[in-house]
Design a protein around this motif. Structure first.
Motif, short mmCIF file in Angstrom:
data_model
loop_
_atom_site.label_atom_id
_atom_site.label_comp_id
_atom_site.label_asym_id
_atom_site.label_seq_id
_atom_site.Cartn_x
_atom_site.Cartn_y
_atom_site.Cartn_z
N ASP A 170 -111.68 24.19 41.18
CA ASP A 170 -110.51 24.90 40.90
C ASP A 170 -110.11 23.32 40.54
O ASP A 170 -109.16 23.16 41.38
N LEU A 171 -109.67 22.71 39.30
CA LEU A 171 -109.28 21.81 39.45
C LEU A 171 -107.62 22.16 37.44
O LEU A 171 -107.54 22.79 37.53
N ARG A 172 -107.09 21.45 38.16
CA ARG A 172 -105.70 21.24 37.57
C ARG A 172 -105.52 20.06 37.15
O ARG A 172 -106.35 19.26 36.55
N VAL A 173 -104.80 19.85 35.35
CA VAL A 173 -104.57 18.62 34.82
C VAL A 173 -103.01 18.40 34.10
O VAL A 173 -102.59 19.57 34.47
N ALA A 174 -102.18 17.25 34.69
CA ALA A 174 -100.91 17.48 34.26
C ALA A 174 -100.71 16.76 32.42
O ALA A 174 -101.35 15.65 32.41
N THR A 175 -100.86 17.79 32.00
CA THR A 175 -100.63 17.91 30.53
C THR A 175 -99.52 16.82 29.36
O THR A 175 -99.66 15.91 28.84
N THR A 176 -98.61 17.07 30.70
CA THR A 176 -96.65 16.31 29.84
C THR A 176 -96.30 15.83 31.37
O THR A 176 -96.73 16.14 32.60
N TYR A 177 -94.99 15.30 31.34
CA TYR A 177 -94.30 15.03 32.25
C TYR A 177 -93.08 15.91 31.80
O TYR A 177 -91.83 15.93 30.27
N ASP A 178 -92.38 16.33 32.42
CA ASP A 178 -91.18 16.95 31.96
C ASP A 178 -89.94 16.11 33.35
O ASP A 178 -89.58 16.30 33.95
N GLY B 202 -115.20 20.22 27.12
CA GLY B 202 -114.41 20.78 26.13
C GLY B 202 -112.96 20.14 26.07
O GLY B 202 -112.97 19.81 25.04
N TRP B 203 -112.35 20.02 27.03
CA TRP B 203 -110.93 19.34 26.66
C TRP B 203 -111.01 18.25 27.13
O TRP B 203 -109.92 17.62 26.12
N LEU B 204 -111.46 17.45 27.53
CA LEU B 204 -111.54 15.97 27.18
C LEU B 204 -111.66 16.11 25.60
O LEU B 204 -111.04 14.92 25.36
N GLU B 205 -112.80 16.33 25.52
CA GLU B 205 -113.62 16.11 23.73
C GLU B 205 -112.06 16.34 22.93
O GLU B 205 -111.69 16.20 21.98
N LEU C 236 -105.74 15.10 37.62
CA LEU C 236 -106.14 14.28 37.11
C LEU C 236 -104.76 14.24 35.31
O LEU C 236 -104.21 15.47 35.82
N ASP C 237 -104.19 13.00 35.13
CA ASP C 237 -103.06 12.76 34.35
C ASP C 237 -103.47 12.66 32.94
O ASP C 237 -103.83 11.04 32.57
N ALA C 238 -103.47 13.20 32.13
CA ALA C 238 -103.76 13.28 30.75
C ALA C 238 -102.64 12.62 30.33
O ALA C 238 -102.95 11.40 29.46
N VAL C 239 -101.90 11.90 30.43
CA VAL C 239 -100.44 11.22 30.55
C VAL C 239 -101.11 10.00 30.28
O VAL C 239 -101.27 8.85 29.08
N LEU C 240 -101.69 9.36 31.41
CA LEU C 240 -101.67 8.13 31.99
C LEU C 240 -103.26 8.11 31.58
O LEU C 240 -103.45 6.39 31.03
N LEU C 241 -103.84 8.90 31.46
CA LEU C 241 -104.99 8.94 30.30
C LEU C 241 -105.16 8.37 29.31
O LEU C 241 -106.20 7.72 28.60
N ARG C 242 -104.52 9.06 28.06
CA ARG C 242 -104.56 8.81 27.05
C ARG C 242 -103.76 6.78 26.60
O ARG C 242 -103.85 6.28 26.23
N TYR C 243 -102.82 7.09 27.95
CA TYR C 243 -102.68 5.98 27.94
C TYR C 243 -103.42 4.50 28.57
O TYR C 243 -102.99 3.77 27.25
N ALA C 244 -104.32 4.63 29.11
CA ALA C 244 -105.76 3.58 29.23
C ALA C 244 -106.11 3.83 28.51
O ALA C 244 -107.07 3.18 28.25
N VAL C 245 -106.66 4.82 27.55
CA VAL C 245 -107.78 5.15 26.35
C VAL C 245 -107.33 4.07 24.85
O VAL C 245 -107.68 3.01 24.61
N ALA C 246 -105.62 4.57 24.73
CA ALA C 246 -104.78 2.99 23.69
C ALA C 246 -105.40 1.41 24.11
O ALA C 246 -104.98 0.92 23.39
N ALA C 247 -104.76 1.57 25.26
CA ALA C 247 -104.32 -0.19 25.81
C ALA C 247 -105.61 -0.76 25.82
O ALA C 247 -106.11 -1.37 25.50
N CYS C 248 -107.24 0.12 25.73
CA CYS C 248 -108.61 -0.22 25.53
C CYS C 248 -108.51 -0.54 24.26
O CYS C 248 -110.29 -1.28 23.68
N GLY C 249 -107.40 -0.33 23.12
CA GLY C 249 -108.05 -0.28 22.00
C GLY C 249 -108.64 1.09 21.54
O GLY C 249 -109.63 0.81 20.66
N GLY C 250 -109.03 2.26 22.33
CA GLY C 250 -109.62 3.54 21.92
C GLY C 250 -110.99 3.09 22.28
O GLY C 250 -111.18 1.88 23.29
N VAL C 251 -112.04 4.06 22.36
CA VAL C 251 -112.83 4.23 23.22
C VAL C 251 -114.25 5.25 22.89
O VAL C 251 -113.94 6.20 21.61
N ASP C 252 -115.38 4.36 22.16
CA ASP C 252 -115.93 5.90 21.62
C ASP C 252 -116.57 6.50 22.59
O ASP C 252 -116.45 7.53 21.57
#
Length: 421
Positions: free
Chosen positions: A347-355, A387-390, A320-336
């Motif tokens: 055994d999941l992993r998440v990308a929190t930033t780009y280096d 919990g992390w997504l919320e 999961l790409d949290a950078v792209l997820l934040r971008y998508a939420v902003a593109a929607c004008g936010g989500v409820d």
């Protein structure tokens, strides 16, 4: 989320699980109708109910729950594929599926001519393919813009050469008028003839098929959404994902469709809730940037309903790409609220930033397609997705999915506040 008008929007590159989420919202009988608000026959929304499985293309994903569908004016309608889908649904035990369907007369028609043209252009791109589904979606929209723009033969319009004199695009309402329908289809066939030759049915055959479609389907005007909303809650079902949006996606690997909830808001003209859907890992079909792609994830999470497409290419997977997820939420004008699917994965992993030298937490303005092709994601273990997504996005998770079947989906308490339409 019962009792509310809800727009279900994918926050990835598609395949987030929107169909199963829509089915979950509809299963208890409180939804008046599912309204498709973008895309066309390239949608592939999987719903599994016991031993029944259907990949929804144009019918709304509430159909197995008995909820009617409205194809709005923003949807591209392919009547031949629609007839096939209706037969498939009947075989699954849905009585008279077309009786559950209404279609806006102003919706554009996707024809075999558009499909042939789309595939010819994609074939010509060779290794530079855009990742098209080969369903004629982009070609349908492009042709519809030519006559209003007075595009002239030999000019370049939206990146494609105008090879002839374009007519006005065929629409669903034309299917009830054989003279107008024939005129528009003749012009369409003449326009694309130099590109595709005779790689589509004869115009007379298409006219016959479309007249039969108009007799079988319920055609409505633009006031149908308001009439349905007055009767009860609506679920607006989006197709594709925000990261493929024609305005917010990463060109040229985008769809000719507004995937953000703007179309749903314009149709309703009243407050609705936006429910953003994400998997616990990232996926996409075909070409385009994918910073967190990992072949190991694809191998571990192989899926029976996703694979290689003749025109899209391979199904791809990664963290999961949290950078792209934040971008998508902003593109929607936010989500409820969020719907989170595939919570049964481990055994999941998440990308929190780009280096990129200095750590890049969000996407800057500029050529994002090029940028995403060279960033290095910073990936960490992910033990508590909900919990992390919320915490990360500041909105509640209201729908969860932990498997493919309807019984694996849980709809939590309604969201407390909505956004203006």
């Amino acid at each position: 989320m019962t009792g509310e008008h809800v727009a279900v929007v994918g926050l990835g590159f598609g395949d987030e699980g929107k169909g199963a989420v829509v089915d979950a919202l509809c299963r208890d009988g409180g939804v008046t109708s599912v309204v498709r608000f973008n895309g066309g026959a390239q949608a592939a929304h999987n719903v599994v109910v016991g031993d029944r499985h259907h990949t929804f293309s144009q019918f709304g994903s509430g159909t197995l729950a008995g909820v009617p569908t409205l194809l709005s004016r923003h949807v591209l309608v392919e009547p031949i594929a629609l007839a096939t889908e209706s037969r498939d649904l009947a075989a699954l035990g849905v009585p008279d599926p077309l009786s559950l369907l209404s279609v806006d007369r102003d919706a554009l028609l996707t024809t075999p001519v558009h499909v042939a043209a789309n595939r010819a252009r994609e074939d010509a791109r060779g290794r530079d393919r855009h990742g098209s589904c080969g369903k004629g979606i982009g070609e349908t929209v492009w042709y519809s813009l030519l006559a209003p723009a007075k595009a002239t033969p030999g000019s370049v319009f939206e990146g494609q050469e105008v090879s002839g004199e374009a007519g006005w695009a065929p629409r669903v309402g034309d299917c009830a008028d054989p003279v107008r329908l024939r005129r528009k289809l003749d012009a369409l066939a003449a326009f694309y003839g130099p590109l595709v030759g005779d790689a589509f049915p004869a115009v007379a055959e298409m006219v016959e098929l479309y007249l039969a479609f108009a007799d079988a389907a319920r055609l409505v005007d633009g006031g149908e959404v308001a009439r349905l909303a007055a009767r009860g809650p609506l679920v607006f079902e989006g197709a594709q994902g925000v990261l493929l949006d024609q305005w917010r996606g990463f060109h040229p690997h985008t769809t000719w469709s507004t995937v953000t909830p703007d179309g749903a808001r314009s149709l309703l003209g009243a407050p609705l809730r936006v429910l953003g859907v994400t998997r616990t890992y990232q996926t996409r079909h075909g070409a385009g940037p994918f910073p967190t792609e990992d072949p190991v994830v694809r191998q571990r999470f192989a899926e029976p309903h996703n694979g290689h497409g003749e025109y899209q290419g391979d199904w791809r997977a990664g963290h999961l790409d949290a950078v792209l997820l934040r971008y998508a939420v902003a593109a929607c004008g936010g989500v409820d609220a969020l719907a989170v699917t595939h919570l049964d994965r481990t055994d999941l992993r998440v990308a929190t930033t780009y280096d990129t030298g200095p750590v890049l937490p969000d996407l800057p303005p500029g050529d994002l397609t090029t940028l995403l092709g060279r960033v290095v994601p910073v990936v960490e273990q992910w033990a508590d997705p909900i919990g992390w997504l919320e915490r990360e996005l500041g909105v509640p998770v209201r729908v969860t999915g932990s498997g493919p079947d309807r019984i694996h989906y849980d709809v939590r308490v309604p969201v407390a506040a909505g956004r203006a339409g």
